[in-house]
Design a protein around this motif. Structure first.
Motif, PDB file in Angstrom:
ATOM      1  N   VAL B   9       0.949  -1.216   0.048  1.00  0.00           N
ATOM      2  CA  VAL B   9       0.015   0.046   0.037  1.00  0.00           C
ATOM      3  C   VAL B   9       0.876   1.146   0.090  1.00  0.00           C
ATOM      4  N   GLU B  10       0.545   1.997  -0.901  1.00  0.00           N
ATOM      5  CA  GLU B  10       1.121   3.486  -0.574  1.00  0.00           C
ATOM      6  C   GLU B  10       0.749   4.234   0.208  1.00  0.00           C
ATOM      7  N   LEU B  11       1.916   4.889   1.204  1.00  0.00           N
ATOM      8  CA  LEU B  11       1.482   5.967   1.823  1.00  0.00           C
ATOM      9  C   LEU B  11       1.903   7.094   1.456  1.00  0.00           C
ATOM     10  N   GLU B  12       2.055   8.098   2.268  1.00  0.00           N
ATOM     11  CA  GLU B  12       2.703   9.693   1.895  1.00  0.00           C
ATOM     12  C   GLU B  12       4.133   9.230   1.647  1.00  0.00           C
ATOM     13  N   GLU B  13       4.975   8.693   2.714  1.00  0.00           N
ATOM     14  CA  GLU B  13       6.412   8.551   2.722  1.00  0.00           C
ATOM     15  C   GLU B  13       6.826   7.219   2.477  1.00  0.00           C
ATOM     16  N   VAL B  14       6.120   6.259   2.740  1.00  0.00           N
ATOM     17  CA  VAL B  14       6.718   4.932   2.612  1.00  0.00           C
ATOM     18  C   VAL B  14       5.634   4.027   1.953  1.00  0.00           C
ATOM     19  N   TYR B  15       6.321   2.780   1.655  1.00  0.00           N
ATOM     20  CA  TYR B  15       5.365   1.778   1.263  1.00  0.00           C
ATOM     21  C   TYR B  15       5.087   0.760   2.547  1.00  0.00           C
ATOM     22  N   GLU B  16       3.689   0.476   2.665  1.00  0.00           N
ATOM     23  CA  GLU B  16       3.462  -0.604   3.811  1.00  0.00           C
ATOM     24  C   GLU B  16       3.208  -1.813   3.140  1.00  0.00           C
ATOM     25  N   ILE B  17       3.996  -2.983   3.611  1.00  0.00           N
ATOM     26  CA  ILE B  17       3.870  -4.172   2.934  1.00  0.00           C
ATOM     27  C   ILE B  17       2.999  -4.947   4.091  1.00  0.00           C
ATOM     28  N   VAL B  18       1.981  -5.405   3.229  1.00  0.00           N
ATOM     29  CA  VAL B  18       0.988  -6.356   4.363  1.00  0.00           C
ATOM     30  C   VAL B  18       0.964  -7.523   4.147  1.00  0.00           C
ATOM     31  N   THR B  19       1.107  -8.419   4.948  1.00  0.00           N
ATOM     32  CA  THR B  19       1.133  -9.914   4.576  1.00  0.00           C
ATOM     33  C   THR B  19      -0.111 -10.553   5.474  1.00  0.00           C
ATOM     34  N   VAL B  20      -0.929 -10.789   4.712  1.00  0.00           N
ATOM     35  CA  VAL B  20      -2.011 -11.536   5.475  1.00  0.00           C
ATOM     36  C   VAL B  20      -1.913 -13.075   5.651  1.00  0.00           C
ATOM     37  N   TRP B  21      -1.810 -13.458   7.279  1.00  0.00           N
ATOM     38  CA  TRP B  21      -1.818 -14.838   7.377  1.00  0.00           C
ATOM     39  C   TRP B  21      -3.247 -15.424   8.003  1.00  0.00           C
ATOM     40  N   ASP B  22      -3.368 -16.553   8.038  1.00  0.00           N
ATOM     41  CA  ASP B  22      -4.674 -17.139   8.800  1.00  0.00           C
ATOM     42  C   ASP B  22      -5.128 -16.625  10.127  1.00  0.00           C
ATOM     43  N   GLU B  23      -3.912 -16.374  10.781  1.00  0.00           N
ATOM     44  CA  GLU B  23      -3.825 -16.035  12.475  1.00  0.00           C
ATOM     45  C   GLU B  23      -3.666 -14.609  12.629  1.00  0.00           C
ATOM     46  N   GLN B  24      -2.706 -14.066  11.750  1.00  0.00           N
ATOM     47  CA  GLN B  24      -2.394 -12.521  11.901  1.00  0.00           C
ATOM     48  C   GLN B  24      -1.938 -11.832  10.853  1.00  0.00           C
ATOM     49  N   THR B  25      -1.973 -10.433  10.994  1.00  0.00           N
ATOM     50  CA  THR B  25      -1.406  -9.846   9.726  1.00  0.00           C
ATOM     51  C   THR B  25      -0.203  -8.870  10.140  1.00  0.00           C
ATOM     52  N   ASP B  26       0.806  -8.976   9.254  1.00  0.00           N
ATOM     53  CA  ASP B  26       2.276  -8.445   9.375  1.00  0.00           C
ATOM     54  C   ASP B  26       1.978  -7.295   8.527  1.00  0.00           C
ATOM     55  N   ARG B  27       2.714  -6.069   9.311  1.00  0.00           N
ATOM     56  CA  ARG B  27       2.969  -4.874   8.328  1.00  0.00           C
ATOM     57  C   ARG B  27       4.209  -4.172   8.430  1.00  0.00           C
ATOM     58  N   VAL B  28       4.695  -4.282   7.364  1.00  0.00           N
ATOM     59  CA  VAL B  28       6.085  -3.591   7.468  1.00  0.00           C
ATOM     60  C   VAL B  28       6.372  -2.514   6.460  1.00  0.00           C
ATOM     61  N   ARG B  29       7.153  -1.556   7.124  1.00  0.00           N
ATOM     62  CA  ARG B  29       7.033  -0.165   6.142  1.00  0.00           C
ATOM     63  C   ARG B  29       8.437  -0.019   5.649  1.00  0.00           C
ATOM     64  N   VAL B  30       8.590   0.184   4.221  1.00  0.00           N
ATOM     65  CA  VAL B  30       9.740   0.366   3.730  1.00  0.00           C
ATOM     66  C   VAL B  30       9.909   1.810   3.048  1.00  0.00           C
ATOM     67  N   SER B  31      11.161   2.362   2.869  1.00  0.00           N
ATOM     68  CA  SER B  31      11.342   3.658   2.457  1.00  0.00           C
ATOM     69  C   SER B  31      10.994   3.561   0.867  1.00  0.00           C
ATOM     70  N   LYS B  32      10.291   4.844   0.392  1.00  0.00           N
ATOM     71  CA  LYS B  32       9.977   4.916  -1.029  1.00  0.00           C
ATOM     72  C   LYS B  32      11.209   5.045  -2.170  1.00  0.00           C
ATOM     73  N   SER B  33      12.369   5.566  -1.492  1.00  0.00           N
ATOM     74  CA  SER B  33      13.489   5.621  -2.240  1.00  0.00           C
ATOM     75  C   SER B  33      14.085   4.564  -2.667  1.00  0.00           C
ATOM     76  N   ASP B  34      14.409   3.750  -1.676  1.00  0.00           N
ATOM     77  CA  ASP B  34      14.859   2.294  -1.824  1.00  0.00           C
ATOM     78  C   ASP B  34      14.391   1.423  -1.122  1.00  0.00           C
ATOM     79  N   PRO B  35      13.181   0.790  -1.985  1.00  0.00           N
ATOM     80  CA  PRO B  35      12.263  -0.256  -1.181  1.00  0.00           C
ATOM     81  C   PRO B  35      12.869  -1.556  -1.473  1.00  0.00           C
ATOM     82  N   HIS B  36      12.995  -2.197  -0.332  1.00  0.00           N
ATOM     83  CA  HIS B  36      13.513  -3.772  -0.151  1.00  0.00           C
ATOM     84  C   HIS B  36      12.719  -4.273   0.759  1.00  0.00           C
ATOM     85  N   ILE B  37      12.225  -5.705   0.341  1.00  0.00           N
ATOM     86  CA  ILE B  37      11.892  -6.704   1.428  1.00  0.00           C
ATOM     87  C   ILE B  37      12.392  -7.973   1.286  1.00  0.00           C
ATOM     88  N   GLU B  38      12.326  -8.700   2.328  1.00  0.00           N
ATOM     89  CA  GLU B  38      13.261 -10.249   2.391  1.00  0.00           C
ATOM     90  C   GLU B  38      11.633 -11.028   1.672  1.00  0.00           C
TER      91      GLU B  38
END
Lengths: 168, 455
Positions: B9-38
């Protein structure tokens, strides 16, 4: 298998003779010569989906069910564009499908016609123009006829095909 | 944990990476200038399409992934363009120079490739399958899709929930009612409005009717792909009758526009007669089809998906249940009170998926009787509140996940994960050990959506 044959005899013929059959009889008579000349008595259609929701395809499949049995009218769907007289084009002409639709059209032998099926290729469905959508199809291909609907019912497709035959 | 969806999801300053599991939802924020996730693909292989899509959509780089090829953007798509970014507003793009896509292949003496698609020989949706063959035998298959990509997610941004409905119900024609029910739940949450029980029942009945139409079509096409055309003639008759029933109830053969908040009236006598007739026909069909050994010879052990693989690939729906996963969004008090029984099969082959569909049709008939309502009253929605809303539905294909973020009364981000998006990624597991002539049979037994997958 004996059960099946019993069932079959009991069920009889389901194919409907809808209102269009009288119209059809007259149409057939007047078109007979022309169809014979142009389509050797049978019309071969290649269905191409260029990005539909699959409802138009489902209705084309329904044309083969026992209620409609399209082949009795000498109209049938073929596996290759090289066997086709007509391309029946559904969907939004997506950016990703456009080159493949044009390829399929190029493979069809002359004379050939394109009929657009449903609101999408005419850009009349609720979908909006964006970077991924290249519809309307008329910007890319010569369209001989359009069958409206979202999706057109099997009945409407049959009428549409007959209207096309009348037109050419 | 079971992976349900992963998106950005694109927010003002960052991208929020949403990972939906059956038991929980994880949210990680990464910078827009150099977005990386594992990547998550080493433990959850089905994460890879989500991640490749995220790269195409937003330019987010996935670290440690075994596959970095574009997913949605094909050979002629302009490079370096990430259309889901908010600042991208072009309504047309020009094709660029063709850059070949590198398919997964298996090398070796005499191993050859077979390319199928995107346009197939029948009346089917477009998609591509690349096979690595040793003679007749399939060694590997790669599924490559997204030919039907209409950028629906982008298209719906900036619309109101009400205006988005006409598009949402046309994302996948076979699952229209399920998509509408997911939309309905989000519209209700946003409006903080309760749905009366009668309306809920009426909608649930239409969803079961949609399921029946889809399953009946497959119960005809699966035997047809094994050369038994009589079953197709029989089941396509039943499917047509079910579609006409949908027309009678909702005014549309596919139920477009069926789920809403207006008053409805149902001719319950006619509906009961219809269900009685269908039940009788299904009894005949089951007895008849079970008694054809040559057909089951083609079904049994063909296209096996082992239970542990179905689990590992986070499959859903008919495919998961036929491999022994007890997973169904209808497995709750409301549905159980109306006759829902969770059915699973064990063998995970074409036979299991065929029997699964048969069982689900029979159960749907029971449920539709219990869900039948003569009348539903109109519902007035309150004002729409901004927020982040999630809904699920069990479509005829499986679990549907929908998320809509509403900001200032309009859609800020629309995300939907079709059940097929999970199951397509598990399809290749069913191929090894089978001959290529059985591919259409295996594919049909899963009957996945291309439109819903490609969006």
């Amino acid at each position: 298998m004996i059960r099946f044959w019993n069932k079959r005899l009991k069920t009889g013929t389901l194919t409907e003779a809808p209102e269009i059959d009288t119209e059809l009889a007259a149409l057939r008579k007047s078109l007979k010569d022309e169809v014979k000349k142009k389509f050797a008595g049978s019309l071969a259609i290649r269905m191409v989906d260029s990005g539909s929701c699959n409802a138009c395809e489902a209705e084309c499949n329904a044309l083969s069910n026992p209620y409609y049995d399209l082949e009795r009218l000498g109209i049938y769907f073929v596996a290759s564009p090289r066997h086709a007289d007509v391309m029946l084009l559904s969907g939004l002409m997506t950016f990703n499908m456009t080159p493949h639709v044009l390829d399929a059209y190029a493979q069809m032998p002359e004379p050939k016609w394109v009929i657009t099926l449903g609101d999408c290729p005419a850009m009349l469905s609720p979908f909006e123009k964006n970077f991924a959508v290249n519809a309307p199809a008329q910007n890319h291909l010569p369209i001989a006829h359009h069958i409206p609907g979202c999706p057109p019912s099997p009945d409407e497709i049959i009428r549409g095909l007959l209207a096309f035959l009348k037109k050419i | 944990m079971r992976l349900i969806a992963r998106y950005a999801v694109e927010l003002e300053e960052v991208y929020e990476i949403v990972t939906v599991w059956d038991e929980q939802t994880d949210r990680v924020r990464v910078s827009k200038s150099d977005p990386h996730i594992e990547t998550l693909s080493h433990t959850h292989p089905a994460a890879i399409w989500f991640e490749r899509k995220m790269h195409d959509d937003f330019g987010i780089v996935i670290d440690g992934a075994f596959d970095n090829r574009p997913l949605v953007h094909q050979e002629r798509f302009p490079r370096g363009l990430h259309p889901m970014q908010k600042h991208f507003t072009q309504t047309a793009i020009e094709p660029v120079e063709y850059l070949p896509y590198k398919y997964e292949t298996i090398g070796g003496d005499g191993v050859f490739e077979v390319a199928v698609g995107p346009i197939h020989a029948g009346i089917i949706e477009p998609g591509h399958f690349q096979f690595s063959q040793a003679g007749e035998e399939m060694l590997h298959q790669e599924v490559r899709h997204f030919y039907k990509y209409r950028a629906v997610e982008k298209m719906l941004e900036g619309k109101t929930l009400a205006d988005a409905k006409a598009v949402i119900e046309r994302i996948s024609g076979n699952e229209s009612v399920a998509y509408q029910i997911a939309w309905r739940d989000i519209a209700l949450q946003a409006a903080k409005t309760e749905l009366p029980d009668a309306n809920r029942k009426y909608h649930a009945m239409l969803l079961e009717l949609e399921r029946i139409i889809h399953h009946l079509t497959d119960l005809g096409f699966i035997p047809n792909d094994a050369g038994f055309g009589a079953a197709l003639a029989f089941c396509s008759k039943l499917a047509e009758e079910a579609r006409r029933q949908m027309q009678r109830l909702s005014g549309h053969r596919f139920g477009f526009g069926a789920i809403g908040f207006e008053e409805t009236k149902t001719d319950t006598t006619q509906m009961k007669l219809y269900l009685d007739d269908l039940e009788k026909e299904m009894r005949f069909f089951e007895e008849w089809i079970t008694d054809i050994p040559s057909l089951w010879d083609r079904f049994d052990t063909t296209g096996m998906l082992a239970h542990h693989k179905a689990l590992k690939y986070d499959t859903v729906g008919v495919v998961a249940r036929a491999s022994g996963m007890a997973l169904d969004r209808r497995d709750n008090d409301f549905y159980r009170a109306h006759g829902f029984v969770l059915h699973t099969e064990k063998s995970g082959d074409v036979a299991a998926r065929f029997k699964q569909r048969l069982a689900e049709v029979k159960n749907a008939i029971v449920m539709m009787r219990a869900l039948l309502m003569e009348q539903t009253d109109p519902v007035t929605l309150n004002e729409v509140h901004d927020g982040d809303y999630t809904a699920y539905a069990e479509s005829s294909l499986g679990e549907l996940f929908m998320n809509i973020i509403v900001k200032d009364g309009i859609i800020e981000r629309f995300f939907v994960r079709d059940p097929s998006f999970m199951n397509w990624q598990a399809l290749h597991l069913m191929m090894p050990g089978n001959i290529i002539a059985d591919f259409p049979l295996i594919n049909k037994s899963c009957d996945l959506s291309y439109a819903g997958n490609d969006l």
